[in-house]
Scaffold this motif. Structure first.
Motif, short mmCIF file in Angstrom:
data_model
loop_
_atom_site.label_atom_id
_atom_site.label_comp_id
_atom_site.label_asym_id
_atom_site.label_seq_id
_atom_site.Cartn_x
_atom_site.Cartn_y
_atom_site.Cartn_z
N ASN A 1 0.86 -1.18 0.00
CA ASN A 1 0.00 0.00 0.00
C ASN A 1 0.89 1.22 0.00
OD1 ASN A 1 -1.29 -2.25 1.77
ND2 ASN A 1 -2.98 -1.02 1.03
N VAL A 2 0.31 2.37 -0.29
CA VAL A 2 1.04 3.61 -0.12
C VAL A 2 1.54 3.65 1.33
CG1 VAL A 2 -1.08 4.92 0.45
CG2 VAL A 2 0.93 6.12 -0.40
N ALA A 3 2.77 4.14 1.52
CA ALA A 3 3.32 4.19 2.87
C ALA A 3 2.56 5.24 3.69
CB ALA A 3 4.80 4.54 2.81
N THR A 4 2.20 4.86 4.91
CA THR A 4 1.45 5.79 5.76
C THR A 4 2.25 7.06 6.01
OG1 THR A 4 0.65 3.79 6.82
CG2 THR A 4 0.02 5.86 7.86
N GLU A 5 3.57 6.91 6.18
CA GLU A 5 4.42 8.09 6.43
C GLU A 5 4.29 9.08 5.27
OE1 GLU A 5 5.14 4.89 6.64
OE2 GLU A 5 6.96 4.47 7.78
N ASP A 6 4.30 8.56 4.03
CA ASP A 6 4.21 9.44 2.86
C ASP A 6 2.84 10.11 2.77
OD1 ASP A 6 6.77 8.62 2.34
OD2 ASP A 6 6.25 7.27 0.71
N LEU A 7 1.82 9.36 3.12
CA LEU A 7 0.46 9.91 3.12
C LEU A 7 0.34 11.03 4.17
CD1 LEU A 7 -2.47 9.82 2.09
CD2 LEU A 7 -2.89 7.95 3.70
N VAL A 8 0.89 10.79 5.36
CA VAL A 8 0.83 11.81 6.42
C VAL A 8 1.58 13.06 5.95
CG1 VAL A 8 1.58 12.39 8.78
CG2 VAL A 8 0.55 10.15 8.31
N HIS A 9 2.75 12.86 5.36
CA HIS A 9 3.53 14.01 4.88
C HIS A 9 2.76 14.79 3.81
CE1 HIS A 9 6.94 16.46 3.79
NE2 HIS A 9 6.86 16.03 2.55
N LEU A 10 2.13 14.07 2.90
CA LEU A 10 1.32 14.73 1.86
C LEU A 10 0.21 15.57 2.50
CD1 LEU A 10 0.32 15.08 -1.15
CD2 LEU A 10 -1.16 13.11 -0.70
N VAL A 11 -0.52 14.96 3.41
CA VAL A 11 -1.65 15.66 4.05
C VAL A 11 -1.13 16.90 4.79
CG1 VAL A 11 -3.45 15.47 5.81
CG2 VAL A 11 -3.10 13.60 4.18
N ASN A 12 -0.04 16.72 5.54
CA ASN A 12 0.56 17.87 6.25
C ASN A 12 0.93 18.98 5.27
OD1 ASN A 12 0.37 16.44 8.62
ND2 ASN A 12 2.54 15.91 8.75
N SER A 13 1.49 18.60 4.13
CA SER A 13 1.97 19.59 3.16
C SER A 13 0.81 20.40 2.57
CB SER A 13 2.76 18.92 2.03
OG SER A 13 1.87 18.29 1.12
N LEU A 14 -0.40 19.84 2.66
CA LEU A 14 -1.58 20.53 2.13
C LEU A 14 -2.29 21.35 3.21
CD1 LEU A 14 -2.98 17.58 -0.03
CD2 LEU A 14 -1.76 19.61 -0.86
N GLY A 15 -1.70 21.34 4.42
CA GLY A 15 -2.28 22.12 5.51
C GLY A 15 -3.46 21.42 6.17
N ALA A 16 -3.67 20.16 5.86
CA ALA A 16 -4.72 19.39 6.53
C ALA A 16 -4.04 18.54 7.62
CB ALA A 16 -5.46 18.52 5.53
N SER A 17 -4.84 17.80 8.39
CA SER A 17 -4.21 17.06 9.48
C SER A 17 -4.72 15.63 9.55
CB SER A 17 -4.47 17.76 10.81
OG SER A 17 -5.84 17.60 11.13
N THR A 18 -3.87 14.76 10.11
CA THR A 18 -4.25 13.35 10.29
C THR A 18 -4.24 12.98 11.77
OG1 THR A 18 -1.95 12.67 10.18
CG2 THR A 18 -3.17 12.67 8.10
N GLY A 19 -3.66 13.83 12.60
CA GLY A 19 -3.51 13.49 14.02
C GLY A 19 -2.35 12.55 14.28
#
Ligand code: HMG
Ligand code: MG
Length: 346
Positions: free
Chosen positions: A296-314
């Motif tokens: 699957n897509v790496a969770t770390e990469d997904l979190v980084h992407l979301v952070n870079s868009l100014g959204a949050s994952t907690g």
């Protein structure tokens, strides 16, 4: 989309580990789940009640369920644990453990505590520093069912037709409802099939999503099992789903990164309003019935992407990156999380 919350379903302990050839001990699996639970992830897919002849790596999922129920991994937030099952036999096996825990718990609850009894020891973790589990942190359990958008894949994966797979879900769905257990339903090979090629019919996916929702599924996870998805194909599928009346609040997208397109497809899905994504720590995984598919897509990469868009994952990216590096070392495999490696190298 500032401060918007993106929900991540961490599927590493199930989708990530199910294809590993070497046997992974229960202790390592539980350590993975416990470490993930501390990173701020809110949903973790922890195991699957499938045939051990078909997927030997998931054979000890009953023990994992039991462990989670008896000694919930310490976490700052309540965590939902998902378990995959293909048929009524899987539900029966799940229920054996689930019922025995609930029965022993209600037996305990029905005896008043004698006066002057010392407070119960916190048995929730071996870690003496772990905070005790408050009642609202009792783990929530969800069931995941799975079918696929092509007949060939459904046959290879579950030895039945798509129609038969839906028939199998009916009694599971009604028992889950009576137990108030939420149900997620996966639709695999939604953007390409290893046996029927890259052009899965999006209308077939939409038709299945509608049937599963009508049957009572609480969420549909649309799986790009092979990683053949591209930005235009993702956009086209989401358009067809919308036209069929499937709302983005009921959708999760499950991207595998075989061709390196998972994050691109994620951005497309975000732009279409999807807010739930599946991922596995360090990009663990592959599907046993999808030859050549990577994790699957790496969770770390997904979190980084979301952070870079100014959204949050907690999710605490640094903590998660350490978990990814640790489990990669345990399994002797390459850590496929680019952001995870970069964070640790800082
Ligand atoms: P079958 O051989 O047709 O089953 O397999 P059967 O009903 O004929 O039973 C044969 C034997 O299996 C019997 O035992 C059953 O009791 C036993 P025997 O009498 O020979 O001793 N059995 C079971 N044992 C344990 N748990 C069960 C179970 N069911 C039957 N649940 C079956 C049919 C569905 C069981 C099999 O095909 C199977 O387990 N398939 C699962 C394959 C799998 O796990 N694939 C990976 C998950 S899907 C995925 O990864 C995609 C996803 O990530 C999304 C994406 O990326 O797209 C979700
Ligand atoms: Mg998968």
């Amino acid at each position: 989309r500032s401060s918007e919350h993106i929900r991540i379903v961490e599927v590493g302990p199930r989708d990530g580990l199910q294809n590993e050839k070497q046997s992974i001990s229960l202790a390592t699996k539980m350590q993975l789940i416990e470490r993930l639970a501390r990173t701020g992830l809110e949903t973790i897919e922890a195991g699957s009640f499938v045939s051990p002849k078909w997927v030997p790596q998931m054979a000890n999922s009953s023990e994992i369920l039991q462990h989670i129920l008896q000694s919930p991994p310490p976490s700052k937030i309540p965590i939902t644990y998902q378990f995959l099952l293909p048929n009524i036999k899987g539900l029966d096996n799940f229920m054996t453990t689930y019922d025995s825990f609930n029965n022993s718990k209600s037996a305990e609850d029905s005896y008043p505590t004698p006066p002057n009894t010392p407070p119960a020891e916190n048995t929730s973790s071996q870690d003496p520093n772990a905070s005790s589990i408050s009642p609202e942190q009792t783990p929530k359990i969800e069931l995941s069912l799975f079918t696929a958008a092509t007949e060939s894949f459904t046959q290879k994966n579950t030895n039945c037709s798509i129609a038969e797979s839906l028939k199998r879900f009916e009694p599971i769905m009604s028992r889950a409802k009576s137990l108030a257990l939420p149900v997620r339903a996966y639709i695999s090979v939604a953007l390409g099939c290893p046996y029927e090629g890259p052009d899965t019919d999006p209308h077939r996916v939409a038709e299945l999503a509608v049937s599963l929702l009508e049957m009572g599924a609480d969420e549909i996870s649309v799986g790009d099992t092979t990683g053949m998805g591209t930005a235009p194909k993702t956009a086209a599928l989401l358009k067809v789903l919308k036209e069929a009346g499937v709302e983005t609040k009921d959708l999760a997208l499950h991207f595998h990164d075989t061709y390196g397109m998972a994050l691109v497809n994620t951005v497309v899905a975000l732009e279409h309003g999807v807010r739930t994504f599946d991922a596995s720590v360090s990009g663990l995984g592959g599907c046993p019935y999808s030859p050549g598919a990577t994790g699957n897509v790496a969770t770390e990469d997904l979190v980084h992407l979301v952070n870079s868009l100014g959204a949050s994952t907690g999710v605490d990216l640094e903590e998660l990156s350490k978990v990814g590096e640790w489990i990669s070392g345990e399994l002797g495999r390459r850590n496929d999380a680019n952001a995870g490696k970069a964070v640790l190298a800082r």
